[in-house]
Design an enzyme around this catalytic site. Structure first.
Site, short mmCIF file in Angstrom:
data_model
loop_
_atom_site.label_atom_id
_atom_site.label_comp_id
_atom_site.label_asym_id
_atom_site.label_seq_id
_atom_site.Cartn_x
_atom_site.Cartn_y
_atom_site.Cartn_z
N GLY A 67 0.91 -1.13 -0.04
CA GLY A 67 0.19 -0.02 -0.06
C GLY A 67 0.96 1.23 0.07
O GLY A 67 0.67 2.29 -0.54
N THR A 68 1.99 1.14 0.74
CA THR A 68 2.94 2.10 1.01
C THR A 68 3.40 2.63 -0.43
O THR A 68 3.43 3.88 -0.94
CB THR A 68 3.90 1.98 1.63
OG1 THR A 68 3.75 1.60 3.06
CG2 THR A 68 5.01 3.04 1.80
N ASN A 142 -6.42 5.43 9.75
CA ASN A 142 -5.98 3.94 10.10
C ASN A 142 -5.99 4.10 11.66
O ASN A 142 -6.07 2.99 12.33
CB ASN A 142 -4.55 3.52 9.83
CG ASN A 142 -3.69 4.88 9.66
OD1 ASN A 142 -4.00 5.86 9.16
ND2 ASN A 142 -2.50 4.85 10.65
N GLN A 170 -7.38 1.19 4.25
CA GLN A 170 -7.93 0.88 5.37
C GLN A 170 -9.72 0.50 5.10
O GLN A 170 -10.36 -0.07 5.64
CB GLN A 170 -8.48 1.72 6.50
CG GLN A 170 -6.93 1.86 7.45
CD GLN A 170 -6.62 0.60 8.19
OE1 GLN A 170 -7.46 -0.31 8.56
NE2 GLN A 170 -5.15 0.40 8.65
N HIS A 192 -2.84 -7.36 2.62
CA HIS A 192 -2.93 -7.85 3.80
C HIS A 192 -3.83 -7.18 4.95
O HIS A 192 -4.28 -7.71 5.93
CB HIS A 192 -1.56 -7.74 4.57
CG HIS A 192 -1.00 -6.41 4.92
ND1 HIS A 192 -0.92 -6.02 6.37
CD2 HIS A 192 -0.56 -5.40 4.17
CE1 HIS A 192 -0.73 -4.86 6.36
NE2 HIS A 192 -0.47 -4.39 5.34
N THR A 228 8.56 -7.62 -12.47
CA THR A 228 7.99 -8.73 -12.44
C THR A 228 6.82 -8.94 -11.58
O THR A 228 7.06 -8.91 -10.58
CB THR A 228 9.07 -10.02 -12.70
OG1 THR A 228 9.75 -9.60 -13.55
CG2 THR A 228 7.99 -11.18 -13.23
N CYS A 315 6.26 5.42 18.72
CA CYS A 315 7.42 5.41 19.30
C CYS A 315 8.68 5.63 18.19
O CYS A 315 8.79 4.87 17.60
CB CYS A 315 7.68 4.07 19.98
SG CYS A 315 8.98 3.89 20.95
N1 PLP Z 1 -2.35 3.62 4.24
C1 PLP Z 1 -2.98 3.37 5.42
C2 PLP Z 1 -4.23 4.22 5.64
C3 PLP Z 1 -2.64 2.35 6.14
O1 PLP Z 1 -3.45 2.08 7.12
C4 PLP Z 1 -1.48 1.58 5.85
C5 PLP Z 1 -0.96 0.32 6.62
O2 PLP Z 1 -1.09 0.41 7.75
C6 PLP Z 1 -0.90 1.81 4.66
C7 PLP Z 1 -1.18 2.89 3.91
C8 PLP Z 1 0.33 1.06 4.14
O3 PLP Z 1 0.02 -0.03 3.85
P1 PLP Z 1 1.24 -1.22 3.68
O4 PLP Z 1 1.17 -1.98 4.93
O5 PLP Z 1 0.58 -2.22 2.48
O6 PLP Z 1 2.24 -0.62 2.85
#
Ligand code: PLP
Length: 370
Positions: A67-68, A142, A170, A192, A228, A315
């Site tokens: 997601g990042t 989140n 989320q 995930h 890939t 933290c």
């Molecule tokens: N964006 C939000 C709102 C999230 O909650 C998260 C993960 O906690 C991410 C992005 C990042 O996703 P990933 O863990 O797949 O990198």
């Protein structure tokens, strides 16, 4: 063990593990020979299924490594594709978006921030009425689970021709998501979070304007994300999403009932407890603040008794600091340092709720003495 941290990740679904194992031997889907064509057929089937489940066209589905990564590509890539230098972002974005925006700021972008109220919702969208290179607003937060006014944001961004990115990491698999109906330019999801494999993200990207690539290479995934594609993970993601969407209505009602039951108990039993999560919110999200309590102590005391939850505070280098999200909501350290995020998912049972109910009042009392 009582796992109540489904916003961090949720256990992989059996159907996803099955798909992962079934296609683990798939070869490079770009290869021209028979086994490559077979792998590509599996990949395209996963792409079509995901597209259909999220209201997108198959060509708009880009597989990424997280997601990042999807957030980085969208925010930095849409900015790079524009002639403008203005960015609009909310103050409560996940670090994947926030740090992308800060990176652009360091290269000269001018950022207008959308502020949020104490209820965790964006209060004023008027910064979207002036054209920008890119605007970004998360679908659901989140930490608090607060659902943001993404439909209105998309309408207003569209009206002035600003590409809008929506971080739906989320939201996807938990509440209905329809990319075309929303009208955003790009949307990020992460497998995930809905019972798919870790390390697989999704970027839905309209044909135009398309984000410029952040990494370059062989030109896979429309050139937006070279590398890939892992066919097995793509198939597992599609299987998990199909199951999550299929059971969404029933699961929403079930987890909401568990969440509301726990919230009622906590607010009635624990002195000065505050429920941070305010509607509209994700059904399985419950964020509380226990003023004067130490979040680390609460997590440790619960962990010792087999209950896994997380805090709102981050933290960094051993120094506990107030969560940036809570700070942006105008919450001070006295309340915010005693934050606890309890999130529910499909494996959560009524028994889990009884377990945390039996422990939490004493845990908070002890954490207030630290
Ligand atoms: N964006 C939000 C709102 C999230 O909650 C998260 C993960 O906690 C991410 C992005 C990042 O996703 P990933 O863990 O797949 O990198």
């Amino acid at each position: 063990m009582t796992y109540l941290d489904h916003a961090a990740t949720t256990p992989m679904r059996a159907c996803a593990i099955e798909a992962l194992a079934k296609h683990a031997g798939a070869v490079n889907p770009a290869s021209q020979y028979a086994s490559g064509r077979k792998a590509n057929a599996v990949l395209q089937e996963a792409r079509e299924q995901i597209a259909q489940l999220l209201g997108a066209d198959p060509v708009e589905v880009i597989f990424t490594g997280s997601g990042t990564e999807a957030d980085n590509i969208a925010v930095r890539g849409l900015y790079a594709a524009s002639e403008l230098d203005r960015v609009v972002a909310s103050t409560i974005e996940h670090p994947a978006v926030l740090e992308s925006v800060h990176a652009l700021e360091r290269t000269g972008a001018k950022v207008d921030w959308l502020s949020v109220g104490r209820d965790g919702h964006v209060t004023d969208l008027s910064a979207l009425d002036t054209p920008a290179a890119v605007a970004t607003l998360m679908w659901a937060n989140n930490e608090t689970g607060a659902v943001q006014p993404v439909e209105e944001a998309a309408r207003r961004a569209q009206a002035v021709g600003t590409p809008l990115h929506v971080d739906a990491v989320q939201a996807v698999g938990r509440i209905p998501v329809d990319f075309h109906a929303l009208g955003a330019t790009t949307l990020a999801a992460s497998a995930h979070k809905f019972g798919g494999p870790r390390g697989t993200g999704l970027l839905l990207a309209q044909r135009s304007p398309a984000p410029q690539p952040v990494i370059v290479g062989g030109g896979q995934e429309r050139g937006i994300r070279s590398g890939t594609v892992d066919v097995a993970s793509a198939a597992a993601t599609a299987a998990a999403l199909a199951e999550a969407v299929g059971e969404m209505e029933a699961e929403t009602a079930r987890v909401r009932q568990l969440r509301d039951h726990l919230a009622k108990f906590i607010l009635a039993t624990i002195p000065n407890a505050v429920m941070t999560t305010q509607e509209p919110a994700l059904p399985g999200h419950a964020h509380f603040m226990f003023p004067g309590a130490n979040a680390d102590a609460m997590i440790m005391l619960l962990d010792q008794q087999g209950v896994e939850v997380s805090a709102g505070s981050a933290c960094s280098a051993g120094v506990i600091r107030l969560s940036g999200v809570l700070e942006a909501m105008g919450i001070g350290p006295e309340e915010g340092m005693g934050a606890l995020r309890i999130t529910f998912g499909r494996t959560t049972t009524a028994e889990d709720i009884e377990t945390i109910k039996a422990l939490l009042p004493d845990v908070v009392e002890r954490a207030r003495l630290v």
